[in-house]
Design an enzyme around this catalytic site. Structure first.
Site, mmCIF file in Angstrom:
data_model
loop_
_atom_site.group_PDB
_atom_site.id
_atom_site.type_symbol
_atom_site.label_atom_id
_atom_site.label_comp_id
_atom_site.label_asym_id
_atom_site.label_seq_id
_atom_site.Cartn_x
_atom_site.Cartn_y
_atom_site.Cartn_z
ATOM 1 N N ASP A 1 38.844 -42.984 97.344
ATOM 2 C CA ASP A 1 38.920 -43.889 95.652
ATOM 3 C C ASP A 1 39.501 -44.987 96.134
ATOM 4 O O ASP A 1 38.781 -46.189 96.285
ATOM 5 C CB ASP A 1 39.920 -42.889 94.815
ATOM 6 C CG ASP A 1 38.880 -41.901 94.305
ATOM 7 O OD1 ASP A 1 37.612 -41.836 94.752
ATOM 8 O OD2 ASP A 1 39.320 -41.274 93.694
ATOM 9 N N SER B 1 24.963 -40.463 91.135
ATOM 10 C CA SER B 1 26.847 -40.430 90.349
ATOM 11 C C SER B 1 27.001 -40.731 89.401
ATOM 12 O O SER B 1 26.491 -41.872 88.644
ATOM 13 C CB SER B 1 27.950 -40.726 91.878
ATOM 14 O OG SER B 1 27.224 -40.398 93.549
ATOM 15 N N LYS C 1 35.003 -31.896 85.602
ATOM 16 C CA LYS C 1 34.479 -32.086 86.254
ATOM 17 C C LYS C 1 34.996 -31.262 87.389
ATOM 18 O O LYS C 1 35.800 -31.197 88.748
ATOM 19 C CB LYS C 1 35.013 -33.721 86.620
ATOM 20 C CG LYS C 1 34.582 -34.156 88.248
ATOM 21 C CD LYS C 1 34.805 -36.199 88.873
ATOM 22 C CE LYS C 1 34.067 -36.602 89.491
ATOM 23 N NZ LYS C 1 33.297 -35.366 91.246
ATOM 24 N N LYS D 1 39.169 -40.215 86.242
ATOM 25 C CA LYS D 1 40.109 -39.692 87.594
ATOM 26 C C LYS D 1 41.242 -39.763 86.973
ATOM 27 O O LYS D 1 41.873 -40.739 86.990
ATOM 28 C CB LYS D 1 39.618 -40.050 88.956
ATOM 29 C CG LYS D 1 37.828 -40.202 89.343
ATOM 30 C CD LYS D 1 37.424 -38.732 89.932
ATOM 31 C CE LYS D 1 38.105 -38.943 91.018
ATOM 32 N NZ LYS D 1 38.030 -37.993 92.008
ATOM 33 N N CYS E 1 56.342 -20.039 119.640
ATOM 34 C CA CYS E 1 56.409 -20.273 118.095
ATOM 35 C C CYS E 1 58.203 -20.165 116.760
ATOM 36 O O CYS E 1 58.678 -19.124 117.835
ATOM 37 C CB CYS E 1 55.355 -18.753 118.462
ATOM 38 S SG CYS E 1 55.256 -18.306 116.351
ATOM 39 N N CYS F 1 50.075 -20.182 117.804
ATOM 40 C CA CYS F 1 50.733 -19.287 118.630
ATOM 41 C C CYS F 1 49.656 -18.147 119.480
ATOM 42 O O CYS F 1 48.703 -17.904 118.795
ATOM 43 C CB CYS F 1 51.890 -18.426 117.566
ATOM 44 S SG CYS F 1 52.110 -16.602 118.528
ATOM 45 N N CYS G 1 51.241 -11.420 116.589
ATOM 46 C CA CYS G 1 53.202 -12.921 115.555
ATOM 47 C C CYS G 1 52.944 -11.971 114.503
ATOM 48 O O CYS G 1 51.117 -12.472 113.673
ATOM 49 C CB CYS G 1 52.341 -14.043 115.932
ATOM 50 S SG CYS G 1 53.779 -15.190 115.057
#
Length: 671
Positions: free
Chosen positions: A36, A79, A103, A297, A386, A408, A413
């Site tokens: 934006d 739009s 929205k 928004k 890790c 990793c 894991c």
């Protein structure tokens, strides 16, 4: 002038690249906040210079790169203009009645009907040309194959995936998507409808584009869609759009977002005039019609703070950087950590070490985001081991997007099993309240959990847990209490919790209807043929093979045995407990008030020999809806077929008074 033109071209390249990734199912390259800001900067520069460069996103929407037959829209899908100010919204409304709706953050699909039959489904694409995906229609929930109205009808709606379905899909599929929208976008590029179905995409109509009927009210046009069996986007009328009324309504809707009361992802609100004729009188500016609608928004509140450290968090298949910073107040809450997603995002922002000055927001009022580095101090230190299992790490670059992520190298894991642990503690699984995916990730990173049985030893860490950031003695005690409560578990929940591939809730029920849990497991271990359970209705050779193969792995046998040593498993009877609903078919719609949820009501009906269907048909005996006067599609169809619509109170009066019913009302059940 040359500098401004160069900046405009740079913004166009960045925005188009980000839009292409956003609209076509790839990893997002920038936040909505950044997009934006860059879009507004480009628009301002175009106004200052009087120059619009080629491919400017202010003049078009992103191209649709979905594979398939391209088709021109009958009505251009332009739009909406946007605003973040209620004052601008009130000015735009001109005192005329307006509707507010969500929205929804998904992908727009244009659906067409002729003579009451579905004729095509097309993606929005660039607003003028989209991709025909009609072959996927029956795999998308909410798109009726037939409607009552026989004229030409064109409808726009949003294809979305709920947060619940998104999280469940990640757990069951072990795939990696950034958010529900990303999954929905990637799913609609698939060719096989059977691959799309498990993603639970829902199409929610948000506007009736055209009908042969002369309906001039937007609200009545939404009623028309509901009368034709569609579940439209939630909407509310503001008859007099004064600043007071608008702010009160927006605050109410915003509160639902901040409190996470909305099941679907949203990125704002949509405002539409009730007078559709007036809405058509506006001009077309850039790539939007000025009166066709307005997007509201939320104004993101930004705060500047200082980076304290980068925490590398192991989750699923990646090791993700998390920014830990000096706490700041945002949207009424204290925020001190935000995910940085991956190495590429850190590099794009210019993240350094301790002392780096950053700006943060809560995107769409919910998710903490680092949006800008004000001043970099030191360099980013990427771990070579890790943090969970201490095996070597590697940086992997995506062939599609070029995104660099840390992984990793240890296939076993514990952190790579995060989604499985999340399913294990879920409501449908062992139902351990208070342990979220984020909490599990922390416990795994601390070395407290490496297999399912370890969860039942978390009480050994209760003092350390109480001292963790965001916990305290009460939270730690509640988690341990919930874990202890889950030791007594139904066999169906246990089976689902194990995350056996292709073994969802329904498959668990079918298997346990044929075998007691102990016999089921021993039969799977001893089976000499992978299709051993294929004879059970709804299982078949593929699901049987998956179940048998999983239990024949020694590692899984050990995991289950250690778990069984910690819990008490019971098997609920799959036979009806009574006959109050014997041979009757019910459909349930809307909210329930007496039962814990609709699953609990369904469980009671099935326990009384009844059946619950998903849609109204000639075989339906009763439609249960607490809003009997509703004009919804299900109510209308029930009336057309002469099917009685009853409230929950009426259902209890006629079919209740059974001892098991009180349990369903107070506890609820999925099995």
């Amino acid at each position: 002038m040359e500098d401004k033109t160069s900046r405009m071209q740079q913004l166009i390249d960045q925005l188009n690249l980000a839009s292409d990734a956003y609209y076509n199912g790839r990893q997002e390259l920038m936040t909505d906040y950044e997009w934006d800001a860059k879009f507004d900067e480009l628009k301002r520069l175009e106004e200052e210079t009087g120059q619009i460069l080629e491919d400017s996103p202010t003049q078009k929407v992103s191209e649709d790169n979905t594979e398939g037959q391209k088709e021109e829209h009958e009505f251009a899908a332009l739009s909406l203009a946007k605003t973040k100010q209620t004052g601008e919204l009130v000015k735009w409304a001109e005192g005329k009645p307006i509707w507010i709706s969500w929205k929804l953050d998904g992908l727009t699909l244009v659906v067409t009907y002729d003579n009451g039959r579905l004729t095509k489904v097309v993606t929005r694409g660039n607003g003028h040309i989209g991709t025909n995906i009609t072959h996927l229609a029956h795999a998308i929930q909410g798109i009726p194959q037939q409607i009552n109205y026989k004229g030409h009808t064109v409808i726009r709606g949003e294809a979305v995936i709920s947060y619940e379905d998104f999280n469940r899909f990640l757990i069951e599929s072990d795939e990696n998507y950034a958010n529900p929208r990303n999954l929905a976008s990637g799913s609609l590029s698939l060719k096989d409808p059977e691959e799309v179905k498990p993603r639970h995409i829902q199409w929610i109509p948000f506007t009736l584009v055209y009908t042969d009927e002369d309906i001039k009210s937007w609200g009545k046009r939404m009623d028309f869609l509901q009368e034709n069996g569609m579940s439209t986007v939630e909407h509310e009328l503001i008859a007099v759009p004064s600043i007071e009324h608008v702010e009160t309504t927006i605050d109410k809707w915003t509160q639902r977002v901040t409190n996470k009361q909305n099941p679907f992802p949203v990125d704002g609100l949509v405002i539409a005039f009730d007078d559709t004729e007036f809405a058509q009188t506006g001009s077309i500016t850039g790539h939007h019609a000025t009166k066709a609608g307005l997007a509201f928004k939320w104004q993101d509140e930004a705060a500047q703070t200082e980076l304290q450290e980068i925490e590398w968090s192991c989750a699923a298949s990646t090791i993700s950087p998390v920014a830990i910073f000096t706490p700041v107040e945002l949207e009424g809450t204290t925020v001190k950590r935000a995910s940085l997603c991956n190495i590429s995002e850190c590099e794009r922002l210019g993240i350094g070490g301790k002392g780096t000055s950053i700006s943060v927001i809560k995107a769409n009022k919910i998710i903490p985001k680092v949006i800008k580095v004000e001043k970099t101090v030191g360099t980013l230190d990427i771990p070579t081991q890790c943090p969970v299992c201490h095996h070597a790490t590697e940086i992997v670059t995506s062939a599609n997007s070029g995104t660099r992520t840390l992984h990793c190298t240890n296939a076993d894991c514990p952190a790579k099993q995060l989604k499985k642990f999340t399913r294990f503690v879920s409501k449908e699984g062992m139902n351990i309240d208070g342990i979220s995916e984020q909490t599990l990730a922390r416990f795994i990173n601390l070395g407290w959990i490496s297999e399912y049985a370890d969860i039942y030893h978390l009480k050994d860490y209760i003092q350390q847990m109480a001292r963790l950031d965001g916990f305290g003695e009460k939270s730690a005690t509640n988690i341990v209490r919930s874990i202890e409560k889950s030791r007594d578990v139904d066999a169906g929940r246990l089976l689902y919790a194990l995350t056996i591939p292709m073994c969802g809730i329904d498959v668990c029920k079918r298997l346990l209807s044929a075998y007691p849990i102990k016999e089921l497991i021993s039969s799977a271990i001893e089976a000499t043929q992978s299709d051993f359970f294929a004879h059970i209705p709804g299982i078949g050779p593929e699901k049987s093979a998956s179940f048998v193969n999983w239990f024949q792995q020694p590692k899984n046998q050990e995991i289950v045995q250690r778990l069984i040593d910690e819990i008490n498993v019971s098997q609920a009877s799959t036979q009806p407990q009574g006959r109050k609903c014997d041979k009757l078919t019910f459909v349930i719609t809307g909210d329930v008030h007496h039962y814990k949820n609709r699953n609990a009501l369904k469980a009671y009906i099935e326990s009384q020999g009844g059946r619950v269907a998903g849609s109204v048909s000639g075989s339906t005996n009763y439609l249960i809806n607490n809003d009997i006067t509703s004009t919804s599609g299900k109510n209308k169809k029930a009336k057309d077929l002469g099917i009685e619509i009853i409230s929950e109170d009426t259902f209890i009066e006629r079919f209740g008074n059974d001892e098991s019913q009180q349990e369903q009302i107070t506890e609820g059940s999925l099995f």
